[in-house]
Design an enzyme around this catalytic site. Structure first.
Site, PDB file in Angstrom:
ATOM      1  N   CYS A  29       0.742   3.762   1.985  1.00 46.16           N
ATOM      2  CA  CYS A  29       1.256   4.348   3.255  1.00 46.16           C
ATOM      3  C   CYS A  29       2.426   3.629   3.611  1.00 46.16           C
ATOM      4  CB  CYS A  29       0.182   4.530   4.256  1.00 46.16           C
ATOM      5  SG  CYS A  29      -0.693   2.932   4.470  1.00 46.16           S
ATOM      6  N   CYS A  36       0.661  -1.164  -0.108  1.00 45.40           N
ATOM      7  CA  CYS A  36      -0.164   0.018  -0.221  1.00 45.40           C
ATOM      8  C   CYS A  36       0.826   1.248   0.133  1.00 45.40           C
ATOM      9  CB  CYS A  36      -0.942  -0.033   1.211  1.00 45.40           C
ATOM     10  SG  CYS A  36      -0.181   0.382   2.801  1.00 45.40           S
TER      11      CYS A  36
END
Length: 144
Positions: A56, A54
């Site tokens: 993040c 992902c």
């Protein structure tokens, strides 16, 4: 039901994401046995990064871990598991995170086999890497 032994992502796709931590000295734990060999036995402070594909993880978690381990005090052991790739190992690692729901990414500091500090996705997403690293460094000062 998805077979946990089949990676969710192409191994070549995630290789650079894995190497971002292993180049820094994180040991990759790819099986439940490898996880248990470290987390069930290790008493010294151990940083566990649950890595992920992902945004993040790429923008916040991995850079924060890289900054934090430059701190004067740091855990004796640095390990990582990869969610969506080594699902069985990740599930086993999360089994040591008593009281915390699974999240990706996730960064735990264990001491004497117990979680003493945790950053869940909600503590990582939307924050900059320096602020996350500062949280980790403060935990290192306290527990390492």
């Amino acid at each position: 039901m998805r077979n946990l032994n089949v990676p969710m992502y192409d191994p070549e796709l995630v290789r650079p994401m894995r190497e971002e931590l292993t180049r820094l000295g994180f040991a990759e734990l790819r099986t439940p046995a490898e996880v248990d060999n470290v987390l069930a036995r290790e008493k010294a402070p151990t940083l566990v990064v649950v890595n992920s594909v992902c945004g993040c993880a790429a923008r916040n978690a991995r850079p924060a871990a890289a900054l934090a381990i430059q701190h004067a005090r740091r855990p004796a052991h640095l390990v990582t598991v990869f969610a969506g790739q080594d699902a069985d190992a990740t599930a086993r690692a999360r089994g040591y995170f008593t009281g915390y729901a699974p999240s990706s990414p996730q960064i735990a500091l264990l001491k004497d086999g117990q979680v003493v500090f945790m950053l869940e996705r909600r503590n990582i997403e939307g924050r900059n890497a320096r602020d996350i690293a500062a949280d980790l460094s403060a935990a290192f000062d306290r527990f390492c």
